[in-house]
Structure formats: structure tokens, C-alpha cells
Enzyme design. Structure first.
Site, PDB file in Angstrom:
ATOM      1  NE  ARG A  86     -42.372  14.524  33.060  1.00 59.42           N
ATOM      2  CZ  ARG A  86     -43.218  15.385  33.024  1.00 59.42           C
ATOM      3  NH1 ARG A  86     -44.392  15.926  32.766  1.00 59.42           N
ATOM      4  NH2 ARG A  86     -42.353  17.064  33.255  1.00 59.42           N
ATOM      5  CB  THR A  93     -51.314  18.936  34.659  1.00 62.67           C
ATOM      6  OG1 THR A  93     -50.088  19.488  33.440  1.00 62.67           O
ATOM      7  CG2 THR A  93     -50.707  17.613  35.285  1.00 62.67           C
ATOM      8  CB  THR A 135     -49.098  16.065  32.297  1.00 65.45           C
ATOM      9  OG1 THR A 135     -49.891  17.633  31.637  1.00 65.45           O
ATOM     10  CG2 THR A 135     -48.153  15.961  32.171  1.00 65.45           C
ATOM     11  CB  SER A 150     -43.055  16.465  36.381  1.00 60.28           C
ATOM     12  OG  SER A 150     -44.069  16.785  36.361  1.00 60.28           O
ATOM     13  N   GLY A 199     -50.748  22.607  37.617  1.00 57.89           N
ATOM     14  CA  GLY A 199     -50.785  23.754  37.678  1.00 57.89           C
ATOM     15  C   GLY A 199     -49.163  24.046  37.220  1.00 57.89           C
TER      16      GLY A 199
END
Ligand code: GLY
Length: 577
Positions: free
Chosen positions: A112, A386, A404, A457, A478
Site C-alpha cells: 500500500r 481499483t 489501485t 483500504s 469497489g
């Protein structure tokens, strides 16, 4: 369901968990021997398979498997390919999560994005303390330090069989020689172009994209070549890092030091037992794994209330919304980066706790939103765009990867001279606790901005195993709809016993505590007006949402993998022998 639906190749249309301590933090250290990078293992499946966001990624996976690569090689090659051919969400300028099952062992890789070193808690507030609209969504200040290349490098180095250059080769070719632009990509580009007009350099790079024409990205090809030649350093140091930092100067916060210091982290995945399956899913900084486990287990706890209640009936939607209310209350209060905040993972996934929450569900009318407090002691919006892919190899290894740049085309900034579309992941922090982000989700201090911190997230790359063999690989984009979508598909397959294509194609709906008693439905599959009316009579409101996921799933029945790409996207499901 039609044959097209069943055979879609290109489509449009936690009982036992492993956390021994009360708090699960970071730094998962695997004590297993290094992965045996040989071809000596016997095949245990009849084929390898992928469910991916576009046909180019499926072609890449096929090429990698034909060269003897495994699921991790294919997954890494897909990530780089989608960065070229699915630029609205595929990326090297963003970040994500990879859940793996290799040689019968579960792993989770967190790549991330992180907040830049000079980020501050109030960086998106004006001098009156109000959130400056759009500042965390567009332009250079919205960008978190990208993690994708570090993540792919870690995964491939640890588990891959092929050479790093081999897995980069397909993406370089697509960037150099071009690929044909799909109508869906063109639509998304057009929308992004309007959104970013006057705010970023987006049109300079993507203005020339035309549906049906070949689109080439020479700057991106050169960047990918530097990554092929230099590994992760080809991105985080040297020319690429200099170009990114140069494009930030005077506009954004990311420096060469931010890039050089970025690290992907192996973490303990969330492990849970459900319905005879072991769920392997995303831990914090994702809220998704905890949410998914709470949803599945609360539904199982309420078996007597769900018994004989048909899918998509008013009663079913009401009961699921009641469960979702409680999951989102916990999400808003307790979840954030575990390196910065003690996330109470074990309590939130504890069977007794989940049962207590399930018992609060009102079977007849919606519980008052204000009364649904976080269970251990507030809700957030998020960008929905994403992308996810699922991979299994014939040796029984699996990769579930969601990554993403947040919104389509991220912040709209392309780092000059690199072709890299930069994310707007800073929007996933709570800019001001109590104020909703772009997915409508409200956060607490657990998710406040701090240097090096990862924003919360919802990405939930998930693998289900039975008897130590992979049974399902699943995930979706989503935003806050990610884990509610995955929950519905898993429930469709295992509770309603639907074949995978029907389970993925079936209507999906979503509730997330706030706005109060609001059910989001989707244009792809509208709910029956009589069902909507019955729920409105109970006090629910309905909102149409443009997008409700792009599930990429593989189900394995004994030894045969069955991949399915969501008919809502341009994904491809392919079995590769
Ligand atoms: N940016 C979407 C997510 O991380 O869930």
C-alpha cells in the site's frame, strides 16, 4: 443464464483465526524454508487459470505459464501489463495487497502507498479547519508514495521461478508497440479528461487515446525497461525517482528520499474458519478482511433468520443491511495502519464478539443508525475504481491481487517523462475525523494522516481453502463496496449453491451505515420494484450507483479450475493448459 454468460471469455455486460495475541501488528516473519524454485513438483490441477481485468493481461499470463512460470510470476507480469493496458486502475504509480497461497502456506504482502515524510494531519484543511474540497483527490498533493513496484519485486524475488526480466517483457512490448483501445477505456478516459481539465497534465499523455486505435506509451516503456534492468531500484532510485521527484517539486510532497525509503511489508494474513473453509484474507491496513469475516460469520450466526429467505427478497436485503451497519460502525472507529495504531483484530474477528453483534440485528425494521455504535466501546466514501485479478497455477498455488491508484487515473497527474499515472490514495485517510471521504466513509483518528503511514483500504484479496487445497480465489475493486461484494458472491456460491457465473452475475447491493438506511443498488441488475417498495415502506432509501464491482474469481472443483470474469467489466477468464 446464457451460454455467453457461462462461457464468458471477454465480457462486458474467521472460529479459528491465527492471531495468538490480542493485537496483530506488523512484521510478519515466515519461518518456512525458502520456496523451492524448481519444476519438480507434480501438477495437482488439470490446468492453470486466470480471471483478469482485460484480454492483454490474460495473454500475458498465458505467455508466462507457457514459459514455465508459476502463479506468482504470472501475477507480477499481469500487474505490469495492466499498468499499460488498463491505465485507469492498473498501475505502477499506486499500491495494493497480494494474498498468496504457496506450497500450502498462506502469505500476505502489503504494498500500500505511504504518506510522504512531510505529510501532516491537517494538510487538507483550510485555516478555518474545513476540508479543502478536491485537494486529496486531484493533483500532486493527493499522491501517496507508490508501492506497486516494491510489492511486485518482493513477491517475485521470494516465490517466482522465472527471471525478473521475463515477467516485465510483455508489459514493455505493450507500452512500446501499443495496444488497441477498448470502448470502456475510452469512456473512462473521456470522463477523467473532464474531471481533470485545468487541474492536471492528464490530457498531455492520454488526450490522444482513441477507441479502436493503437495507443503507445514510449515514456512508460522506458520506465518499465529501467525497472526490468534495475529491479525495484529502477523505480525507487536513479532516473525514475529523479523524474517523479522533479515533477513533484513546487506542487507535491514526494521526494527522492520518500521513494528510496519505501518498503513493502509481509504481514500475517487474517485467517478464519467458515463453513468448512479456511478464509485467507487481508489484514489492516485493509478493513476488508475483518469486514468480510464479520459479514460471513454474522450471517452464519443468524442462520435461523436467513433460513428460507430468498436471495434479493426484501427480507434478505434488510437482514444483510443490518449486518453491514454493524461492520461499518466498527470499520470507522477501529481501523487504520497497524504500524501506527493498535488495531484490535483478534477482538473484531472473535466468534463471541461477532455473535453478540449478530444478536443486535433487528429482524423486522432497520436499527436506528445512531444506536449502532462501534461494538467494542462513527462511517467513511471511498473511490471505487481499483482493479483485481485472481491466478492459480497447475501446482495448486494461488495469488489474489488487488491494486489501485484510487480513482480512475488516480490524481490525474502523470509524472513527466515517466508515463507513470500517480495515485490519489491520500484521499483514503480521514482528512478530518468525522468527515466522509470519496466513498462516503467517515473515519476516526485511527486513520488520521501521519508521515510514512498507510491509509486505510477496503481492498480484500481473498483465498478460500478446504483441506489445505485452494477452493476459491476472489476479489474486486469497489472501494467500500469491495468486501460487501465479495461477501455476496461467496454467499451466493456456498449458501445459495449457485454456479460461479450466476453467483458473480447476480445483482449486488450495498449499505454502509451512512447515509442512514440507504441501500445502493446497481444499474446492471436493478432490484425488483416491489422489493424496493417493501423496503421503502420499512424506512429504507434507495440510491443508484454506477459501479458495483468487477469480481475476478476462480473456483476449483476438486482438480479443475473454473475462472469467471465479472460481466460488468471487460475482464477475461481463461484456463491455460
Ligand atoms: N482506494 C480504494 C481502497 O484502497 O480500498
Amino acid at each position: 443464464m446464457s451460454l455467453k454468460f457461462e462461457q464468458r471469455v471477454r465480457s462486458r455486460m474467521l472460529g479459528a483465526f491465527a492471531a495468538a495475541a490480542l493485537f496483530v501488528s506488523t512484521g510478519f516473519v515466515e519461518s518456512t524454508p525458502a520456496y523451492a524454485k524448481t519444476d519438480a513438483q507434480p501438477a495437482v490441477l488439470t490446468a492453470s487459470a486466470v480471471a483478469v481485468a482485460d484480454k492483454y493481461a490474460a495473454d500475458t499470463a498465458e505467455q508466462i505459464f507457457k514459459q514455465g512460470g508459476n502463479a506468482v510470476d504470472a501475477a507480477v507480469a499481469i500487474a505490469f501489463t495492466l499498468a499499460v493496458t488498463y491505465p485507469e486502475a492498473g498501475n505502477i504509480g499506486g499500491g495494493g495487497f497480494m494474498t498468496l497461497y504457496v506450497d500450502h502456506r498462506p502469505y500476505f504482502l502489503d504494498y500500500r502507498e505511504r504518506a510522504p515524510l512531510t505529510a501532516t494531519k491537517n494538510m487538507y484543511l483550510d485555516d478555518k479547519g474545513e476540508v479543502i474540497k478536491g485537494m486529496s483527490l486531484y493533483g500532486h498533493r493527493a499522491v501517496g508514495v507508490p508501492g506497486t513496484v516494491a510489492g511486485m519485486w518482493e513477491a517475485q524475488k521470494r516465490f517466482g521461478k522465472l527471471k525478473w526480466k521475463q515477467v516485465l517483457a510483455p508489459s514493455i512490448k505493450y507500452a512500446q508497440d501499443g495496444f488497441e483501445v477498448d470502448d470502456q477505456l475510452q469512456e473512462r478516459r473521456d470522463a477523467a479528461s473532464k474531471e481533470f481539465a485545468g487541474k492536471t497534465n492528464f490530457d498531455l499523455y492520454f488526450g490522444g487515446m482513441k477507441q479502436g486505435a493503437v495507443f503507445k506509451q514510449p515514456d512508460l516503456a522506458a520506465t518499465l525497461q529501467r525497472i526490468a534492468d534495475g529491479g525495484a531500484k529502477g523505480f525507487y532510485e536513479g532516473q525514475t525517482a529523479q523524474l517523479i521527484a522533479e515533477s513533484m517539486r513546487g506542487h507535491g510532497l514526494i521526494t527522492e528520499r520518500d521513494l528510496k525509503e519505501y518498503k513493502a511489508v509481509w504481514r500475517q494474513p487474517i485467517l478464519a474458519s467458515w463453513n468448512g473453509y479456511r478464509i485467507i484474507t487481508a489484514p489492516p491496513p485493509s478493513s476488508g478482511g475483518i469486514g468480510l469475516v464479520q459479514l460471513l460469520k454474522m450471517k452464519a450466526d443468524l442462520k435461523d433468520k436467513f433460513d428460507n429467505v430468498p436471495l434479493d427478497s426484501a427480507q434478505y436485503i434488510h437482514l444483510v443491511a443490518e449486518i453491514e451497519k454493524r461492520v461499518f460502525a466498527d470499520r470507522a472507529q477501529y481501523l487504520g495502519d497497524p504500524d501506527f495504531y493498535k488495531v484490535p483484530v483478534a477482538q473484531l474477528t472473535n466468534d463471541d464478539y461477532i455473535l453478540k453483534r449478530a444478536q443486535e440485528v433487528n429482524p423486522d425494521t432497520p436499527s436506528d443508525t445512531k444506536s449502532v455504535l462501534p461494538g467494542l466501546g462513527t462511517s467513511m466514501p471511498e473511490k471505487a475504481e481499483t482493479t483485481h485479478y485472481s491466478v492459480v497455477d497447475k501446482w495448486g498455488n494461488a495469488v489474489s491481487n488487488t491494486y489501485t491508484i484510487n480513482g480512475y487515473f488516480g490524481s490525474g497527474v502523470v509524472a513527466e517523462g515517466t508515463g507513470i499515472v500517480l495515485n490519489d490514495e491520500m484521499d483514503d485517510f480521514s482528512s478530518k475525523p468525522g468527515v466522509a471521504n470519496m466513498f462516503g466513509v467517515v473515519g476516526s483518528d485511527a486513520n488520521a494522516i501521519a508521515p510514512r503511514k498507510r491509509p486505510l483500504s477496503s481492498m480484500t484479496p481473498t483465498i478460500l481453502t478446504k483441506d489445505d487445497k485452494v477452493a476459491m480465489v476472489i476479489g474486486t475493486p469497489g472501494g467500500s463496496r469491495i468486501f460487501t461484494s465479495i461477501f455476496q458472491v461467496i454467499s451466493n456460491v456456498y449458501d445459495f449453491r449457485m454456479p460461479l457465473p450466476e453467483a458473480v452475475g447476480a445483482t449486488r447491493f450495498h449499505h454502509q451505515l451512512l447515509p442512514p438506511n440507504t441501500i445502493f443498488q446497481e444499474p446492471y441488475h436493478k432490484l425488483d420494484p416491489e422489493v424496493v417498495k417493501a423496503l421503502e415502506d420499512k424506512g429504507y432509501k434507495f440510491t443508484m450507483q454506477d459501479f458495483n464491482g468487477d469480481i475476478q474469481a476462480i473456483r476449483i472443483d476438486d482438480t479443475t479450475p473454473e475462472p469467471m470474469a465479472d460481466p460488468r467489466g471487460r475482464g477475461v477468464a481463461r484456463v491455460i493448459r
